[in-house]
Design an enzyme around this catalytic site. Structure first.
Site, PDB file in Angstrom:
ATOM      1  N   ASP A 157      -9.982  -0.353   3.902  1.00 45.80           N
ATOM      2  CA  ASP A 157      -8.783  -0.949   4.501  1.00 45.80           C
ATOM      3  C   ASP A 157      -9.053  -1.330   5.948  1.00 45.80           C
ATOM      4  O   ASP A 157      -9.835  -0.668   6.642  1.00 45.80           O
ATOM      5  CB  ASP A 157      -7.654   0.092   4.439  1.00 45.80           C
ATOM      6  N   HIS A 188      -6.710  -1.025   8.025  1.00 44.41           N
ATOM      7  CA  HIS A 188      -5.788  -0.136   8.729  1.00 44.41           C
ATOM      8  C   HIS A 188      -6.006   1.312   8.293  1.00 44.41           C
ATOM      9  O   HIS A 188      -6.549   1.575   7.213  1.00 44.41           O
ATOM     10  CB  HIS A 188      -4.340  -0.546   8.443  1.00 44.41           C
ATOM     11  N   HIS A 226       0.799  -1.224   0.000  1.00 47.34           N
ATOM     12  CA  HIS A 226       0.000   0.000   0.000  1.00 47.34           C
ATOM     13  C   HIS A 226       0.830   1.273   0.000  1.00 47.34           C
ATOM     14  O   HIS A 226       0.281   2.379  -0.141  1.00 47.34           O
ATOM     15  CB  HIS A 226      -0.967   0.003   1.191  1.00 47.34           C
ATOM     16  N   ASP A 286      -6.735  -6.454   2.428  1.00 45.05           N
ATOM     17  CA  ASP A 286      -6.878  -6.853   3.825  1.00 45.05           C
ATOM     18  C   ASP A 286      -8.069  -6.164   4.494  1.00 45.05           C
ATOM     19  O   ASP A 286      -8.381  -6.441   5.646  1.00 45.05           O
ATOM     20  CB  ASP A 286      -5.590  -6.670   4.614  1.00 45.05           C
ATOM     21  N   ASP A 337      -7.425  -1.866  -0.210  1.00 39.85           N
ATOM     22  CA  ASP A 337      -6.477  -2.849   0.307  1.00 39.85           C
ATOM     23  C   ASP A 337      -7.252  -4.147   0.520  1.00 39.85           C
ATOM     24  O   ASP A 337      -8.278  -4.157   1.211  1.00 39.85           O
ATOM     25  CB  ASP A 337      -5.888  -2.337   1.621  1.00 39.85           C
ATOM     26  N   GLU A 384      -1.936  -4.994  -2.070  1.00 39.92           N
ATOM     27  CA  GLU A 384      -1.598  -5.980  -1.033  1.00 39.92           C
ATOM     28  C   GLU A 384      -2.005  -7.412  -1.381  1.00 39.92           C
ATOM     29  O   GLU A 384      -2.167  -8.248  -0.481  1.00 39.92           O
ATOM     30  CB  GLU A 384      -2.167  -5.577   0.331  1.00 39.92           C
TER      31      GLU A 384
END
Length: 298
Positions: free
Chosen positions: A121, A123, A98, A227, A225, A270
């Site tokens: 995301d 995060h 990222h 994740d 992302d 990612e």
């Protein structure tokens, strides 16, 4: 949606510790992204991959790992994204970790008066060298784009900031460091954590996000992302966090963005084939791209 799409691969794995994410662009191509979008009547050009410098053996610079190489890779990406947007094409960037969002946003923001960003995301990616527990730059691109952090990163494109905090919406957050929490509160960044997604439902979250950004921006970039999704649906990521967005919720989000017709650039990052299961995560990325670009069941 712009009918001319330029694919830009960024095989960057220097913004974090786990090898393999540099093969993400190849995995996404192998999963059939070009065929998928061409069937939706888009004109696709593949610009290939950005050349990423080899990491040096020097010590970390101010706690930031591979700072010079990540900076140079993003400078090269900025140039390609800038040229792509100037030609009137939709930049679709394939990661890579990222940290590449630094270059994507630097290339896009100069073509918008007031760029909005949807950060999909687990995060916040709002760390700096002072707040990061790891020194991994893939946890810093949103802060960098706000003009916060090391000048080798914030000054890419020779201007800063690229975006304003009130033009950001983070969706799906469930792992935030203390420094990130403080920055979110200090800057008033809009965040829908998994608590809000569970409580409100994805439909309301996306409706609110779309209306919020429509009121204050002239272009909107999607930074997705993988994740952000739950590891059961997207196992091939370097920093999985349980309790994430489902495959269906993510499809719905992309479908609603497609219907709203507000996305003017995007990146999917990612995807790590080494950690994946039979290219499942790359296939999920392509599925989500299909929904974002208007694919429907009927």
């Amino acid at each position: 949606m712009n009918k001319y799409i330029s694919l830009i691969g960024v095989p960057m794995d220097l913004g974090q510790n786990r090898r393999g994410v540099d093969m993400g662009p190849s995995a996404i191509r192998y999963a059939g992204v070009m065929d998928r979008l061409e069937k939706l009547n888009y004109m696709i050009e593949d610009l290939g991959d950005i050349d990423i410098p080899n990491p040096g053996n020097r010590p970390d610079d101010k706690g930031l790992k591979n700072l010079d190489e990540v900076s140079e890779g993003n400078i090269r990406l900025t140039k390609v994204v800038d040229e792509t947007a100037a030609r009137g094409h939709f930049p679709l960037v394939l990661g890579g970790d990222h940290s590449i969002a630094i270059g994507t946003l630097a290339g896009i923001a100069k073509h918008a008066e007031n760029l909005g960003v949807i950060w999909y995301d687990a995060h916040g990616d709002l760390n700096t060298g002072e707040t990061s527990p790891s020194g991994n730059i893939h946890g810093m691109p949103l802060a960098v784009s706000l003009g916060i952090g090391n000048e080798k990163l914030t000054q890419i494109g020779k201007y800063a900031p690229k975006i304003r905090p009130e033009n950001i919406v983070i969706v799906g957050a469930r792992s935030l460091d203390e420094g990130e929490k403080k920055l979110i509160k200090d800057k008033g960044i809009k965040v829908y954590t998994m608590h809000e997604v569970d409580r409100l439902g994805m439909t309301q979250v996306m409706n609110d996000t779309i209306e919020y950004l429509k009121e204050r921006t002239d272009q909107v970039h999607l930074s997705l992302d993988l994740d952000g999704l739950d590891p059961q649906d997207a196992p091939g990521v370097g920093t999985p966090v349980v309790g994430g967005l489902s495959f269906r919720e993510s499809h719905l989000a992309m479908e609603m963005l497609s219907e709203a017709n507000i996305i003017t650039s995007a990146e999917f990052v990612e995807v790590n084939p080494i950690l994946d299961e039979k290219n499942k995560t790359a296939s999920v990325a392509v599925d989500l791209m299909g929904s974002l670009f208007g694919e429907k069941l009927l």
